[in-house]
Design a protein around this motif. Structure first.
Motif, PDB file in Angstrom:
ATOM      1  N   UNK A 288      38.872  46.219  29.126  1.00  0.00           N
ATOM      2  CA  UNK A 288      37.753  45.556  29.780  1.00  0.00           C
ATOM      3  C   UNK A 288      36.947  46.597  30.545  1.00  0.00           C
ATOM      4  N   UNK A 289      35.650  46.384  30.658  1.00  0.00           N
ATOM      5  CA  UNK A 289      34.761  47.383  31.258  1.00  0.00           C
ATOM      6  C   UNK A 289      34.892  47.418  32.779  1.00  0.00           C
ATOM      7  N   UNK A 290      34.752  48.617  33.338  1.00  0.00           N
ATOM      8  CA  UNK A 290      34.820  48.785  34.782  1.00  0.00           C
ATOM      9  C   UNK A 290      33.754  47.951  35.492  1.00  0.00           C
ATOM     10  N   UNK A 291      32.605  47.729  34.846  1.00  0.00           N
ATOM     11  CA  UNK A 291      31.561  46.911  35.451  1.00  0.00           C
ATOM     12  C   UNK A 291      31.996  45.485  35.687  1.00  0.00           C
ATOM     13  N   UNK A 292      32.825  44.963  34.795  1.00  0.00           N
ATOM     14  CA  UNK A 292      33.357  43.616  34.962  1.00  0.00           C
ATOM     15  C   UNK A 292      34.276  43.575  36.181  1.00  0.00           C
ATOM     16  N   UNK A 293      35.087  44.601  36.328  1.00  0.00           N
ATOM     17  CA  UNK A 293      36.019  44.650  37.453  1.00  0.00           C
ATOM     18  C   UNK A 293      35.285  44.708  38.789  1.00  0.00           C
ATOM     19  N   UNK A 294      34.190  45.461  38.829  1.00  0.00           N
ATOM     20  CA  UNK A 294      33.412  45.555  40.057  1.00  0.00           C
ATOM     21  C   UNK A 294      32.809  44.219  40.439  1.00  0.00           C
ATOM     22  N   UNK A 295      32.373  43.457  39.456  1.00  0.00           N
ATOM     23  CA  UNK A 295      31.781  42.156  39.749  1.00  0.00           C
ATOM     24  C   UNK A 295      32.860  41.122  40.086  1.00  0.00           C
ATOM     25  N   UNK A 296      33.968  41.160  39.343  1.00  0.00           N
ATOM     26  CA  UNK A 296      35.041  40.189  39.571  1.00  0.00           C
ATOM     27  C   UNK A 296      35.799  40.441  40.870  1.00  0.00           C
ATOM     28  N   UNK A 297      35.915  41.712  41.265  1.00  0.00           N
ATOM     29  CA  UNK A 297      36.638  42.103  42.479  1.00  0.00           C
ATOM     30  C   UNK A 297      38.061  41.544  42.456  1.00  0.00           C
ATOM     31  N   UNK A 298      38.450  40.798  43.491  1.00  0.00           N
ATOM     32  CA  UNK A 298      39.832  40.306  43.566  1.00  0.00           C
ATOM     33  C   UNK A 298      40.129  39.230  42.525  1.00  0.00           C
ATOM     34  N   UNK A 299      39.101  38.760  41.819  1.00  0.00           N
ATOM     35  CA  UNK A 299      39.300  37.753  40.768  1.00  0.00           C
ATOM     36  C   UNK A 299      39.487  38.376  39.384  1.00  0.00           C
ATOM     37  N   UNK A 300      39.658  39.697  39.339  1.00  0.00           N
ATOM     38  CA  UNK A 300      39.871  40.356  38.050  1.00  0.00           C
ATOM     39  C   UNK A 300      41.098  39.789  37.341  1.00  0.00           C
ATOM     40  N   UNK A 301      42.115  39.407  38.104  1.00  0.00           N
ATOM     41  CA  UNK A 301      43.306  38.797  37.495  1.00  0.00           C
ATOM     42  C   UNK A 301      42.955  37.547  36.698  1.00  0.00           C
ATOM     43  N   UNK A 302      41.881  36.877  37.094  1.00  0.00           N
ATOM     44  CA  UNK A 302      41.545  35.612  36.440  1.00  0.00           C
ATOM     45  C   UNK A 302      41.128  35.807  34.990  1.00  0.00           C
TER      46      UNK A 302
END
Length: 375
Positions: free
Chosen positions: A313-327
């Motif tokens: 998954x792209x790092x940009x997604x992680x930055x937007x999801x933040x603590x919800x990346x697990x979701x």
């Protein structure tokens, strides 16, 4: 196929005593995170016959969810599938990413080849040309999946690892062989375009200079406002969608770097002159839905739940999801089933077909899944 996983936080010695996977030429150690020389040597001592392939990341994905600053080692012992590996440095091809991809494909090509999984340096290598190199050699039915290594949001240096070599500018690939392997893949984003559609009027490779004859960086500044102070990291939240009339798919490109001197923007993939382009944005729900859609594509092309799935998954997604990346990982888990081993990482680019009906391409800002099972 047998799978096991170790999660190491670097605080204590790595204990391999619990691993029951057998060291064989058809065993693969997939390693995501910061691998130091001591752990690398330890793994080689315990698994001298096995293949190692891994990379630095912008976050790790384990069977239990998303982690940071950890090392995820996933052991995969194939029972009916044979494995070969090749690794090459970009410098040996005078900077030609396409020639590098062609060489790796030639190294691995044989009649019983079923699939190639590749990990690449995320900053020096243009993933678009790398994939073009693979496709120039491989028959259409052999797909390539994988991703570009990350470096958190530092954009300073990425590394790729094998049992024999490691470093920047390296690309490593494993070939999987035999008729007993089932492979499925899917790639979806969840981003939505907004604003004016503009034409790329000047670009060179993955460097964008002008949109509608305007300075590209100034165009980005007009949309980002105060976020321009946080470039290039803030640009990860606003990727670029490009549309080529010669292709039936749209591609997303992640911003990697900006140059204030010439007003250019460097992306994690080729930006052809003449294509249409629009900025994109997303919200948490749309990204999670995109991850689930990618998992559904994988699930639709296998009879049972996959035995292992590699999530990139792209790092940009992680930055937007933040603590919800697990979701987004939970959404994949829900779709694939509890019996599927999950591993992977957050990347600077994802390589996969859009689905089983398309050929491999470089994607950005997607959740890309490669799933394997043995019959």
């Amino acid at each position: 196929m047998k799978t096991e996983q170790l999660v190491w936080n670097g605080q204590e010695s790595l204990d391999l005593s619990s691993v029951s996977i057998i060291d064989t030429p058809n065993t693969v150690l997939m390693i995501y995170g910061l691998l130091n020389e001591h752990v690398s040597t330890l793994l080689k001592q315990h698994f001298p016959q096995s293949h190692m392939i891994g990379c630095s990341t912008s976050g790790e994905i384990s069977n239990d969810g998303v982690m940071d600053n950890s090392l995820i080692i996933t052991f995969v012992q194939f029972e009916k599938t044979s494995i070969r590996k090749s690794a090459r440095y970009l410098i040996d091809f005078q900077g030609s990413c396409k020639a590098l991809g062609s060489a790796l494909a030639s190294d691995l090509l044989s009649e019983d080849l079923r699939h190639i999984f590749v990990l690449s340096d995320g900053l020096q290598v243009d993933g678009t040309y790398l994939v073009d190199g693979f496709k120039s050699v491989l028959p259409d039915h052999i797909k390539v999946t994988g991703g570009l290594a990350g470096d958190c949001v530092n954009f300073a240096e990425t590394q790729v690892y094998t049992e024999n070599t490691r470093g920047s500018g390296l690309v490593a690939a494993i070939g999987l062989y035999g008729n007993d392997l089932e492979i499925s893949y899917g790639s979806r984003g969840g981003w939505c375009s907004f604003g004016m559609e503009r034409k790329v009027t000047r670009s060179e490779g993955n460097v964008l200079f002008e949109l509608d004859n305007q300075n590209a960086l100034e165009v980005y500044h007009s949309y980002l406002g105060d976020l321009t102070k946080e470039l290039p990291s803030s640009g990860l939240r606003f990727p670029l969608e490009i549309s080529d009339q010669e292709k039936d798919t749209k591609l997303v490109r992640t911003l990697l770097a900006t140059d204030d001197n010439n007003g250019s923007i460097t992306f994690a993939g080729h930006i052809p002159t003449g294509v249409s382009a629009k900025l994109m944005r997303a919200n948490v729900d749309s990204l999670i839905d995109g991850a689930q859609d990618a998992a559904k594509l994988c699930r639709d092309f296998v009879q049972d739940s996959p035995q292992i799935a590699i999530l990139i998954s792209c790092v940009g997604r992680k930055l937007l999801l933040k603590q919800l990346a697990d979701d987004e990982v939970d959404a994949v888990r829900e779709e694939l089933g509890e019996q599927t081993m999950l591993c992977g990482f957050y990347s600077y680019g994802e390589i996969a077909p859009l689905d089983n009906q398309h050929n491999s391409e470089l994607h950005n800002q997607t959740m890309t899944i490669t799933a394997f099972s043995e019959k």
